[in-house]
Design a protein around this motif. Structure first.
Motif, PDB file in Angstrom:
ATOM      1  N   VAL A 145       0.850  -1.184   0.000  1.00  0.00           N
ATOM      2  CA  VAL A 145       0.000   0.000   0.000  1.00  0.00           C
ATOM      3  C   VAL A 145       0.895   1.247   0.000  1.00  0.00           C
ATOM      4  CG1 VAL A 145      -1.529   1.328   1.493  1.00  0.00           C
ATOM      5  CG2 VAL A 145      -1.990  -1.080   1.067  1.00  0.00           C
ATOM      6  N   THR A 146       0.521   2.224  -0.830  1.00  0.00           N
ATOM      7  CA  THR A 146       1.317   3.441  -0.939  1.00  0.00           C
ATOM      8  C   THR A 146       0.449   4.669  -0.677  1.00  0.00           C
ATOM      9  OG1 THR A 146       0.776   3.504  -3.297  1.00  0.00           O
ATOM     10  CG2 THR A 146       2.887   2.525  -2.699  1.00  0.00           C
ATOM     11  N   THR A 147       1.105   5.797  -0.354  1.00  0.00           N
ATOM     12  CA  THR A 147       0.388   7.076  -0.328  1.00  0.00           C
ATOM     13  C   THR A 147       1.002   8.005  -1.373  1.00  0.00           C
ATOM     14  OG1 THR A 147       1.780   8.029   1.409  1.00  0.00           O
ATOM     15  CG2 THR A 147      -0.230   6.901   2.114  1.00  0.00           C
ATOM     16  N   LEU A 148       0.184   8.980  -1.786  1.00  0.00           N
ATOM     17  CA  LEU A 148       0.538   9.808  -2.944  1.00  0.00           C
ATOM     18  C   LEU A 148       1.055  11.184  -2.562  1.00  0.00           C
ATOM     19  CD1 LEU A 148      -2.749   9.073  -4.955  1.00  0.00           C
ATOM     20  CD2 LEU A 148      -0.597   7.831  -5.092  1.00  0.00           C
ATOM     21  N   THR A 155      -5.746  14.539  -6.198  1.00  0.00           N
ATOM     22  CA  THR A 155      -5.202  13.843  -7.360  1.00  0.00           C
ATOM     23  C   THR A 155      -5.943  12.536  -7.604  1.00  0.00           C
ATOM     24  OG1 THR A 155      -3.073  14.851  -6.903  1.00  0.00           O
ATOM     25  CG2 THR A 155      -3.060  12.972  -8.389  1.00  0.00           C
ATOM     26  N   THR A 156      -6.237  11.814  -6.521  1.00  0.00           N
ATOM     27  CA  THR A 156      -7.038  10.595  -6.671  1.00  0.00           C
ATOM     28  C   THR A 156      -8.338  10.919  -7.394  1.00  0.00           C
ATOM     29  OG1 THR A 156      -6.216   9.798  -4.522  1.00  0.00           O
ATOM     30  CG2 THR A 156      -8.153   8.688  -5.423  1.00  0.00           C
ATOM     31  N   ASP A 199      -2.844  28.720 -15.709  1.00  0.00           N
ATOM     32  CA  ASP A 199      -2.747  29.648 -14.588  1.00  0.00           C
ATOM     33  C   ASP A 199      -2.901  28.908 -13.259  1.00  0.00           C
ATOM     34  OD1 ASP A 199      -2.299  31.712 -16.272  1.00  0.00           O
ATOM     35  OD2 ASP A 199      -4.170  32.790 -15.889  1.00  0.00           O
ATOM     36  N   MET A 200      -3.820  27.945 -13.216  1.00  0.00           N
ATOM     37  CA  MET A 200      -4.014  27.196 -11.970  1.00  0.00           C
ATOM     38  C   MET A 200      -2.759  26.418 -11.612  1.00  0.00           C
ATOM     39  SD  MET A 200      -6.241  26.940  -9.612  1.00  0.00           S
ATOM     40  CE  MET A 200      -5.241  26.586  -8.185  1.00  0.00           C
ATOM     41  N   LEU A 201      -2.106  25.891 -12.641  1.00  0.00           N
ATOM     42  CA  LEU A 201      -0.870  25.134 -12.422  1.00  0.00           C
ATOM     43  C   LEU A 201       0.197  26.028 -11.784  1.00  0.00           C
ATOM     44  CD1 LEU A 201      -0.289  22.237 -13.175  1.00  0.00           C
ATOM     45  CD2 LEU A 201       0.627  23.002 -15.349  1.00  0.00           C
ATOM     46  N   HIS A 212      -3.977  20.376  -4.988  1.00  0.00           N
ATOM     47  CA  HIS A 212      -2.712  19.660  -5.065  1.00  0.00           C
ATOM     48  C   HIS A 212      -2.132  19.844  -6.472  1.00  0.00           C
ATOM     49  CE1 HIS A 212      -0.322  15.764  -4.759  1.00  0.00           C
ATOM     50  NE2 HIS A 212      -0.028  16.405  -3.651  1.00  0.00           N
ATOM     51  N   LEU A 213      -0.840  20.146  -6.530  1.00  0.00           N
ATOM     52  CA  LEU A 213      -0.227  20.440  -7.827  1.00  0.00           C
ATOM     53  C   LEU A 213      -0.431  19.318  -8.838  1.00  0.00           C
ATOM     54  CD1 LEU A 213       1.535  22.177  -9.659  1.00  0.00           C
ATOM     55  CD2 LEU A 213       3.550  21.196  -8.569  1.00  0.00           C
ATOM     56  N   ARG A 214      -0.224  18.097  -8.381  1.00  0.00           N
ATOM     57  CA  ARG A 214      -0.302  16.992  -9.345  1.00  0.00           C
ATOM     58  C   ARG A 214      -1.722  16.774  -9.857  1.00  0.00           C
ATOM     59  NH1 ARG A 214       2.353  12.380  -6.706  1.00  0.00           N
ATOM     60  NH2 ARG A 214       3.952  13.738  -5.876  1.00  0.00           N
ATOM     61  N   CYS A 215      -2.676  17.160  -9.030  1.00  0.00           N
ATOM     62  CA  CYS A 215      -4.075  17.082  -9.458  1.00  0.00           C
ATOM     63  C   CYS A 215      -4.321  18.010 -10.643  1.00  0.00           C
ATOM     64  CB  CYS A 215      -4.978  17.417  -8.271  1.00  0.00           C
ATOM     65  SG  CYS A 215      -6.423  18.403  -8.630  1.00  0.00           S
ATOM     66  N   VAL A 216      -3.726  19.203 -10.590  1.00  0.00           N
ATOM     67  CA  VAL A 216      -3.916  20.158 -11.690  1.00  0.00           C
ATOM     68  C   VAL A 216      -3.197  19.650 -12.943  1.00  0.00           C
ATOM     69  CG1 VAL A 216      -3.802  22.564 -12.393  1.00  0.00           C
ATOM     70  CG2 VAL A 216      -3.950  22.008  -9.964  1.00  0.00           C
TER      71      VAL A 216
END
Ligand code: ASP
Ligand code: MG
Length: 421
Positions: A145-148, A155-156, A199-201, A212-216
């Motif tokens: 099991v990992t966390t992100l 991001t999930t 812009d959101m990034l 969360h950055l990776r979500c964008v």
């Protein structure tokens, strides 16, 4: 039509909040939508689990830490499913692993490689509401099991929205959306009704904590529209999406917002020999210590001395590690000293509009000067101008930038109490 709704920790802080969110989810299903919910751990659970771990073991094994932290989301997911079932709808909760979130094996900072949402789809086909524990997955190689990464339930949610071809992803927290600046600093900051991915990034990468950055990054790559809004109201929030200004006949904003970040520090390497390869050796040292750097400034070499100073910024949490690594190569590279300063902050103005408008930098720097703010370092991208300033000047710099680009609203309507979680 399918929708993914993500609720942050502040929206499910206690039993009553969980029931409130459950009602909202059921109402969405009653409007005829297939609903997949991604849930964060309740309130401060993740922080508390982390503290507990450190009390038990000063340097816990990353694998076990992930086993522990993923329990937070598992709890809220199960509780939310129970609350929904009591409302007469049917809900089924899944861990990230059960939901098919396949990741790399880097504990604490795993990346999503693939999503195999078979179980989610069949639960939806059965008419169930699906609840997925956010921020977690399972390693493709080790099956652990990992966390992100902290804040990664966002991001999930976006990753699931993409994999399930949802019409959009809703991210709920306790604030009304994305603002032109932090309303705690700028009382006249406004909610941005729509913002483009680019812009959101830049906002997220430069300190805006709402997403969360990776979500964008994910949303942009997969073209998932994201609606950021409050779970405590029905007001519209901020749509993060692809915006074609020309086609829509809309005026492109020059500046979307002003972001700030107090989590960086500045390292200055004094007296670096001005010769080929010195900078390469320094930054190789930093990279080998697995440290990300942000801005870099190299001064012109002092006359006759053939030596120069190099400054760069990095996350404060990497400061000690960087200093140690650099000290270890000081003699070999031949610089004089390493200085560390964490009393700095970064202030950035962001907007795709600046691509086609000259004078943005001049206007920003003039405003900073008029506010008496001294600029320590500067970096730019095509759509962003960032400055590093003294930590005590951050608020003033944010306000100056906000006013200079006409972002202030007359209304002081927003009472900001939220955490954005
Ligand atoms: N619970 C995790 C955290 O606090 C993930 C999240 O909330 O997005 O970082
Ligand atoms: Mg968050």
């Amino acid at each position: 039509m399918r929708v993914v709704q993500k609720f942050g920790g502040s929206s499910v802080a206690d039993a009553d909040s969980i029931k409130r969110v459950a009602r909202r989810i059921v109402a969405t299903q009653q409007r005829g939508l297939e609903v997949v919910v991604v849930i964060s751990a309740m309130g401060d659970t993740t922080d508390e689990l982390m503290e507990l771990a450190l009390k038990v073991s000063p340097q816990p094994r990353a694998r076990e830490l992930d086993m522990l932290l993923t329990a937070g989301e598992r709890m809220s997911a199960a509780l939310l499913a129970m609350a929904i079932n009591d409302l007469g709808a049917t809900a089924r909760s899944f861990t990230g692993s059960q939901a098919g979130v396949i990741t790399t094996g880097t504990h604490g900072d795993a990346r999503i490689i693939d999503i195999t949402p078979g179980r989610i789809v069949s639960a939806l086909d059965d008419g169930d509401i699906v609840i997925v524990a956010g921020f977690q997955g399972v390693s493709q190689t080790t099956k652990d099991v990992t966390t992100l990464g902290r804040g990664a339930s966002d991001t999930t949610a976006v990753a699931l929205a993409a994999a399930l071809h949802a019409s959009h992803c809703e991210i709920y927290s306790d604030v009304d959306g994305v603002f032109t600046a932090d309303p705690r600093i700028v009382p006249g900051a406004r909610r941005i009704p729509e913002i483009c991915y680019e812009d959101m990034l830049e906002m997220a990468a430069n300190g805006a904590k709402i997403l969360h950055l990776r979500c964008v990054e994910y949303a942009r790559r997969e073209n998932v529209p994201v609606h950021v809004r409050s779970s405590f109201s029905d007001r519209p929030g901020t749509w993060v999406k692809d915006i074609n200004y020309e086609e829509g006949g809309m005026e492109q904003p020059l500046i979307s917002g002003v972001a700030h970040d107090r989590s960086e520090a500045k390292i200055t390497i004094v007296g670096v020999p001005d010769q080929v390869g010195a900078a390469a050796s320094i930054f190789t040292t930093v990279a080998d210590a697995d440290i990300n750097i942000d801005m870099i400034v190299q001064n012109v070499s002092r006359e006759h001395e053939a030596r120069t100073d190099i400054s760069f910024t990095l996350a404060q949490q990497d400061g000690a590690k960087a200093i140690k690594a650099l000290r270890a190569v000081q003699e070999q590279i031949g610089f004089f000293d390493v200085l560390y300063n964490d009393q700095v902050g970064k202030v950035s103005v962001v907007g795709v509009g600046m691509r086609s408008h000259p004078g943005v930098t001049a206007r920003f720097f003039r405003a900073l000067a008029d506010a008496g703010v001294n600029i320590g370092m500067i970096s730019t991208s095509e759509i962003r101008i960032s400055v590093v300033v003294d930590i005590d000047d951050v608020d003033r710099a944010v306000r100056a930038g906000h006013t200079a680009f006409g972002l202030d609203s007359d209304e002081q309507a927003i009472v900001y109490a939220g955490t954005g979680r």
